[in-house]
Structure formats: C-alpha cells, structure tokens
Enzyme design. Structure first.
Site, PDB file in Angstrom:
ATOM      1  N   GLY A   1       3.847 -35.096 -52.890  1.00 52.11           N
ATOM      2  CA  GLY A   1       5.307 -36.310 -51.683  1.00 52.11           C
ATOM      3  C   GLY A   1       5.392 -35.711 -50.278  1.00 52.11           C
ATOM      4  O   GLY A   1       6.073 -36.273 -49.716  1.00 52.11           O
TER       5      GLY A   1
ATOM      6  N   GLU B   1       7.888 -57.587 -53.734  1.00 56.25           N
ATOM      7  CA  GLU B   1       7.732 -56.410 -53.728  1.00 56.25           C
ATOM      8  C   GLU B   1       7.845 -55.772 -52.879  1.00 56.25           C
ATOM      9  O   GLU B   1       8.422 -54.193 -52.463  1.00 56.25           O
ATOM     10  CB  GLU B   1       7.453 -56.184 -54.963  1.00 56.25           C
ATOM     11  CG  GLU B   1       5.513 -55.855 -54.875  1.00 56.25           C
ATOM     12  CD  GLU B   1       5.201 -56.594 -54.937  1.00 56.25           C
ATOM     13  OE1 GLU B   1       5.550 -57.964 -54.972  1.00 56.25           O
ATOM     14  OE2 GLU B   1       3.372 -56.495 -55.818  1.00 56.25           O
TER      15      GLU B   1
ATOM     16  N   GLU C   1     -13.283 -32.529 -46.043  1.00 51.15           N
ATOM     17  CA  GLU C   1     -13.051 -34.292 -45.656  1.00 51.15           C
ATOM     18  C   GLU C   1     -11.850 -34.398 -44.511  1.00 51.15           C
ATOM     19  O   GLU C   1     -11.979 -34.872 -43.569  1.00 51.15           O
ATOM     20  CB  GLU C   1     -13.024 -34.863 -46.339  1.00 51.15           C
ATOM     21  CG  GLU C   1     -13.348 -35.648 -47.619  1.00 51.15           C
ATOM     22  CD  GLU C   1     -13.620 -34.351 -48.630  1.00 51.15           C
ATOM     23  OE1 GLU C   1     -13.110 -33.380 -48.915  1.00 51.15           O
ATOM     24  OE2 GLU C   1     -13.855 -35.382 -50.049  1.00 51.15           O
TER      25      GLU C   1
ATOM     26  N   HIS D   1       3.827 -61.681 -52.899  1.00 47.62           N
ATOM     27  CA  HIS D   1       4.370 -59.881 -53.060  1.00 47.62           C
ATOM     28  C   HIS D   1       5.527 -59.698 -52.474  1.00 47.62           C
ATOM     29  O   HIS D   1       6.053 -58.917 -52.181  1.00 47.62           O
ATOM     30  CB  HIS D   1       3.529 -59.453 -52.341  1.00 47.62           C
ATOM     31  CG  HIS D   1       1.827 -59.330 -54.078  1.00 47.62           C
ATOM     32  ND1 HIS D   1       1.758 -59.044 -55.346  1.00 47.62           N
ATOM     33  CD2 HIS D   1       1.338 -59.753 -53.783  1.00 47.62           C
ATOM     34  CE1 HIS D   1       1.033 -58.531 -55.690  1.00 47.62           C
ATOM     35  NE2 HIS D   1      -0.188 -60.044 -55.014  1.00 47.62           N
TER      36      HIS D   1
ATOM     37  N   GLY E   1      -2.386 -58.692 -60.472  1.00 46.11           N
ATOM     38  CA  GLY E   1      -3.693 -58.431 -61.717  1.00 46.11           C
ATOM     39  C   GLY E   1      -5.136 -59.042 -61.031  1.00 46.11           C
ATOM     40  O   GLY E   1      -4.738 -60.825 -60.498  1.00 46.11           O
TER      41      GLY E   1
ATOM     42  N   SER F   1       1.305 -20.916 -50.190  1.00 47.11           N
ATOM     43  CA  SER F   1       1.663 -21.623 -48.957  1.00 47.11           C
ATOM     44  C   SER F   1       1.263 -20.409 -47.892  1.00 47.11           C
ATOM     45  O   SER F   1       0.672 -20.734 -46.940  1.00 47.11           O
ATOM     46  CB  SER F   1       3.329 -21.466 -49.120  1.00 47.11           C
ATOM     47  OG  SER F   1       3.380 -21.952 -49.845  1.00 47.11           O
ATOM     48  N   GLN F   2       1.348 -19.276 -48.110  1.00 45.69           N
ATOM     49  CA  GLN F   2       0.530 -18.838 -47.234  1.00 45.69           C
ATOM     50  C   GLN F   2      -1.112 -18.835 -46.560  1.00 45.69           C
ATOM     51  O   GLN F   2      -1.032 -18.578 -45.601  1.00 45.69           O
ATOM     52  CB  GLN F   2       0.490 -17.011 -47.352  1.00 45.69           C
ATOM     53  CG  GLN F   2       2.167 -16.373 -47.698  1.00 45.69           C
ATOM     54  CD  GLN F   2       2.126 -15.117 -48.142  1.00 45.69           C
ATOM     55  OE1 GLN F   2       1.113 -13.654 -47.905  1.00 45.69           O
ATOM     56  NE2 GLN F   2       3.254 -14.616 -49.332  1.00 45.69           N
TER      57      GLN F   2
ATOM     58  N   ASP G   1       0.870 -45.094 -49.827  1.00 42.01           N
ATOM     59  CA  ASP G   1       2.295 -44.446 -48.753  1.00 42.01           C
ATOM     60  C   ASP G   1       2.720 -45.449 -47.863  1.00 42.01           C
ATOM     61  O   ASP G   1       4.489 -45.123 -47.403  1.00 42.01           O
ATOM     62  CB  ASP G   1       2.162 -42.956 -48.104  1.00 42.01           C
ATOM     63  CG  ASP G   1       1.555 -42.426 -48.791  1.00 42.01           C
ATOM     64  OD1 ASP G   1       3.006 -41.750 -50.066  1.00 42.01           O
ATOM     65  OD2 ASP G   1       0.951 -41.036 -49.142  1.00 42.01           O
TER      66      ASP G   1
ATOM     67  N   MET H   1       2.590 -65.596 -61.605  1.00 35.25           N
ATOM     68  CA  MET H   1       2.706 -66.778 -61.766  1.00 35.25           C
ATOM     69  C   MET H   1       1.638 -68.078 -61.854  1.00 35.25           C
ATOM     70  O   MET H   1       1.524 -68.649 -62.794  1.00 35.25           O
ATOM     71  CB  MET H   1       2.877 -67.481 -59.872  1.00 35.25           C
ATOM     72  CG  MET H   1       2.820 -68.569 -59.570  1.00 35.25           C
ATOM     73  SD  MET H   1       3.134 -68.995 -58.190  1.00 35.25           S
ATOM     74  CE  MET H   1       1.252 -70.707 -58.586  1.00 35.25           C
TER      75      MET H   1
ATOM     76  N   CYS I   1       2.337 -63.318 -58.676  1.00 40.95           N
ATOM     77  CA  CYS I   1       1.231 -63.369 -57.562  1.00 40.95           C
ATOM     78  C   CYS I   1       0.238 -63.846 -59.020  1.00 40.95           C
ATOM     79  O   CYS I   1       0.243 -64.567 -60.018  1.00 40.95           O
ATOM     80  CB  CYS I   1       0.162 -62.135 -57.919  1.00 40.95           C
ATOM     81  SG  CYS I   1      -1.120 -62.848 -56.313  1.00 40.95           S
TER      82      CYS I   1
HETATM   83  N1  GLN Z   1      -6.419 -62.544 -59.511  1.00 39.90           N
HETATM   84  C1  GLN Z   1      -5.290 -63.636 -58.675  1.00 39.90           C
HETATM   85  C2  GLN Z   1      -5.922 -64.073 -57.687  1.00 39.90           C
HETATM   86  O1  GLN Z   1      -6.988 -64.097 -56.544  1.00 39.90           O
HETATM   87  C3  GLN Z   1      -3.765 -62.510 -58.755  1.00 39.90           C
HETATM   88  C4  GLN Z   1      -4.676 -61.909 -57.633  1.00 39.90           C
HETATM   89  C5  GLN Z   1      -3.505 -61.031 -57.247  1.00 39.90           C
HETATM   90  O2  GLN Z   1      -2.255 -60.652 -58.117  1.00 39.90           O
HETATM   91  N2  GLN Z   1      -2.331 -59.958 -55.973  1.00 39.90           N
HETATM   92  O3  GLN Z   1      -5.645 -64.542 -56.845  1.00 39.90           O
END
Ligand code: GLN
Length: 540
Positions: free
Chosen positions: A16, A510, A149, A508, A355, A191-192, A71, A385, A382
C-alpha cells in the site's frame, strides 16, 4: 525551491505504498502546502495501457490522456491534485527516451550506460516536478527494494538527494512488520534487512513506516530505530485499517507523520485541518441510511484492482448519500451458465463497467436488459454504454443482429462501430481516444440535472463509438441522447426516459470521483438506488 520526498517499499509488494504516499500528500496539502506526485515503475512496458487488467489492475487515465498506474488514482482521490503525463514514468519509457536520444546522436562519441545515462534520465523525470508553484514533490518508487529492476531508481534518488541536500529531500521507507502466529510475536528482522539493502546503496531512510496487523510496541520501535538508524519517533506504525482506506491519513496524522516530514524539510508546520475528511469518513463508515447493494457486472471481477476506481466511486456515491454501498461482484461470463435473474436478484442498482473483447458480452447485455425492464437504476460505463445501446437496438428496436464491430464485424446492424480516426491506426500503445474531452449535455436530461451544468469534461479510453447512422431510429424508440462531443458530434451519454434512472456514458466518470466530491453520476445513481431500496422496503 521544490522539496522532494522519495517513498520506497521493502520486504514484500502490495504494502500500500500508493495509499501511504497519497495520505502523506493529503496531510501536507491540508497543512497548506502545494504538492505534486509521481510514480516511477520499474517494468519495461512504456505504460500500463497494453497490459491485461489481470496483470496490472486498472489503467488510470489522466486529463492529458496518459494511461497510468492505478496508484495515481489514489493520489488524485486522496489529495484531489491532478496528475498528468509527468506523474508516471516506467523503465520502458525511460529507456525509450535514452535510446531515441542515442539514435539522434545525442550522446555522440560516448558509450551509453545505465549509470550515468539511465540514472540521469530518471533524475530528469523527477525534476520535471520542480516548479515555483510546487512546494513539495512526492515520488514513489514502484517495486520492492532488493529487486534488480529497482536498482537504477534507487541510485538515481540517492544522487538526487545528495545534490539537493538533506534539508530539501527525504527518504521514507515503507516496510512490513509481520506477526508470526506460532511464535506469538511481531518480527522486525525483515525490515532491518530491507533497510540494510538500502544502506548498501547509500540510502538511509529518514522515516520508517511500518505496515502491521497489531500495535507496534515501544520495544519494537526502539529496536527498529536502533538497527535502522532512524529516530524513535520517526518509526511510524501503519496498521491495517478496519473499514476504509480513507482512515489511513487520519491514523498517520495521529502520529504526527506530516509534522515530522515538514520539520525534516525545514518547512513551517502550519495547522492541520482534516475535519471535513473525518466527516466524510463518518458517512462512509457509519452511514445513517444503512446499506444498499449494487451489482457490478464485469469481465475481470476476480481481480479487485481491475475496477479500483469504480469501487471507490461507488463508495463516494454512498458517502454522499449517507449509505454504505455493498458491491455484488458478478463475472459476466457466469451469467451464461446460470441466469441473470438468479445472479442479480435483489440488487438495488446495476453497473456495467468498461472492458475489451467479446468474452462475457452476453452476460453484460442480459444485465442491461434486466435493469431496463425491471426498472432498476443502471449506470453503464464505456463498454457498459455500448452494451446498453446494443441491448436497446436488439430488444426495443428489433435489430436482432445489432452488435459492436468489436465483437462481430459482419453484424447487419453495427450500432457501435470503430471511430473514423481509429480506422488507420495499427499500433496498440497509447492510440485510443484518450483523456479529457468536452461534452455538451441536453436540457431536461437526468445527466444535465446531475451535473447542474451544460458543459462538462470527462476522461476517455476507447476505440469504438455509437454509430450515428442509427441515432434517429434508436431515439425514435425512446433512447435519449443526453450528451454529445461539441467538436465531433460523437454521442457521449444516453439515457432512457421511461425509467427511474438509466444513464450510460462513453467516458469514465469513475476517474474524476473524489471521496469528498462524489462524481455527479455516481451520486445520483446511488440516490436512485437508495430510493428504490426504500420503496421496496418501506418499513426499513
Ligand atoms: N472496447 C471498447 C472500445 O474500445 C470499450 C472500451 C472501454 O470500456 N474502456 O471502445
């Protein structure tokens, strides 16, 4: 002059660090300082945009269109400070710059090496945060101390602090103090050892933040202080929080972490004001309206991090409505084996998130139908929709073959199609429609009333769009076009009229939700879900 804080992590990953860095940013900002944040990731992808959500979790998108580490979502949510392209670099992006410079003749005559060329480039990335309007820059080094890395980054921050001096830069090391059940004891040895590795590189942490499950005793603090070369009061405990990650800054403030940071950086310790934050926490942890349940029908449900900002935004929407949001996580593919009625039964709202690819689309479309016909509050984001538009075209407009060309290139009703600008693009990295675009909202819509304004700006990450050829037919059957891009005319938001709350957006939301400023669409979605819950259970 901008002062710098470097945060490293030891012993194990997933401690975290991002939340700790974000909490420190919040506290310093609350004491009146101007903060910027950055994460340096030691992997070779140029950015996480091409990684599977299962590998990396959510890809967080900034206003300026960078695809970044999740993050940065914590950074923006906790501190409400905008991140940008310069807030996330990876070994891949750093090497690309150096190699491109080499090809252009930038190092003519020299052998290009990790030290000094890669480390110099890392230092250049860090100094991009230097600015007259930034008091303190916080740089989190991804990975765990001891990883091969991470080495160039540790060497770079060592050099950087050496150059700016102890009064202008400090090292915070986040470490784990595990509780060994069989021995009934907490152990400081890992930790040490982790601090020992840092010491070999030439870094002595100024502050040790110890992640633990139980109280860190005085004896442990003294031992850690002695062996790790830090003052006893600079051994800070960060116990697992019980209810919400937003408790972390409050717990760190109780131990004056932010005050010590300012003292070490020779900055004036101004008063801390986090009363509003605590009130938000009260509404999150002990809401007066009890609990409601939202189904999130996703494709990457097994990995919680894949929808991080969605879950956080739901919790913000809950806090704004003084109700706890319980999430029922549904893997959309499971709907194929079971039934949507069974899996979604009793939920107060349905959210279908973003997605890529056709796996699980059937379950998403079924979930949209369930919410539409059952008059359950619905938020589509997205891909969510796009599924809502497909569902409407198929089941309300009679285009039984309606689809997105992402899933079926031969569909006779491609209601979702590749954007024109995308048709010639072959490369995959950083080539979607990314970042903030304006959107104009239609009068009289639920979205317009949620935002309380006509013109908004939201972040995007997609290749496909609502196909304008079908707009007339779909709106003729009751699909409301609630928002549109003023530049391109692209449909950004759709709604249903004859429904308590059905809103789906191409962007988006969110990413822009904050704990104390829930995103308007999440706030109104939860409000509608609460209304539904209250009318379903009038006695409660
Ligand atoms: N796969 C869809 C597109 O490329 C939706 C993308 C997403 O949900 N971020 O438009």
């Amino acid at each position: 002059m901008t002062k710098h804080i470097f945060i490293t992590g030891g012993v194990v990953s997933s401690l975290g660090k991002g939340i700790t860095a974000a909490s420190i940013a919040l506290l310093l900002k609350s004491r009146g300082y101007r903060i910027r944040m950055q994460k340096l990731d030691p992997y070779l992808n140029v950015d996480p945009g091409t990684m599977s959500p299962y590998q990396h979790g959510e890809v967080y998108v900034t206003d300026d269109g960078a695809e970044t580490d999740l993050d940065l979502g914590h950074y923006e949510r906790f501190s409400d400070i905008a991140c940008e392209r310069t807030s996330n670099f990876t070994t891949g992006s750093i090497y690309s710059t150096v190699i491109q410079r080499e090809r252009e003749g930038g190092y003519l005559g020299k052998t290009v090496q990790v030290i000094p060329h890669i480390t110099d480039e890392i230092k250049r990335c860090i100094s991009l945060l230097d600015s007259p309007d930034v008091d303190i820059a916080i740089t989190e080094i991804g990975g765990t101390v001891g990883d091969i890395e991470s080495l160039p980054y540790l060497e770079a921050i060592r050099q950087f602090r050496q150059a700016i001096g102890r009064d202008n830069g400090l090292f915070i090391h986040l470490t784990l103090v595990p509780y060994i059940k069989a021995a009934g004891e907490m152990k400081t040895k890992p930790s040490q050892q982790s601090v020992g590795i840092l010491r070999e590189i030439g870094i002595i942490p100024d502050i040790l933040v110890c992640r633990c499950e139980r109280d860190l005793s005085m004896e442990h603090r003294e031992k850690l202080a002695l062996f790790c070369n830090v003052n006893r009061e600079l051994v800070i405990e960060e116990q697992d929080v019980k209810n919400s990650i937003y408790e972390v800054p409050v717990e760190l403030a109780k131990q004056d972490l932010d005050k010590y940071v300012l003292e070490l950086l020779h900055l004036h310790v101004k008063d801390l004001s986090i009363e509003k934050w605590k009130e938000m926490l009260r509404r999150t942890v002990e809401p007066v309206n009890g609990e409601l349940e939202i189904a999130v029908v996703g494709k990457y449900i097994t990995l919680r991090d894949a929808y991080k900002s969605i879950y956080e935004a739901l919790s913000h929407g809950g806090s704004a409505n003084d109700v706890r949001v319980k999430v029922r996580m549904i893997e959309s593919q499971d709907i194929e084996k079971s039934s949507v009625e069974k899996l979604l039964e009793g939920v107060d709202g349905v959210l279908v998130p973003g997605g890529f690819g056709d796996r699980g689309i059937y379950g998403k479309i079924e979930s949209v139908k369930y919410a539409r016909t059952g008059k359950i509050p619905f938020l589509g984001i997205c891909l969510g929709m796009q599924c809502a538009v497909i569902e409407f075209a198929r089941n309300v407009c009679g285009f039984s073959d309606a689809n997105s060309t992402e899933f079926n290139q031969d569909s006779s009703a491609p209601v979702i199609d590749l954007m024109d600008a995308q048709k010639k693009i072959v490369a995959k990295g950083g080539t979607m429609r990314l970042g903030a675009y304006d959107c104009v909202l239609s009068p009289g819509t639920k979205s317009r009333s949620a935002y309380g304004t006509d013109k908004i700006s939201e972040r995007h990450r997609h290749r496909y769009e609502f196909n304008g050829e079908y707009e007339k037919t779909l709106s003729g059957k009751g699909l409301v076009i609630a928002g549109r891009s003023p530049a391109t005319g692209l449909v950004e938001l759709v709604e249903l009229e004859d429904h308590p709350w059905f809103v789906a957006c191409q962007f988006h939301p969110e990413f822009k939700s904050r704990p104390m400023k829930a995103h308007p669409l999440f706030r109104e979605f939860i409000k509608a879900a609460l209304k539904k819950k209250k009318s379903d259970n009038p006695s409660k």
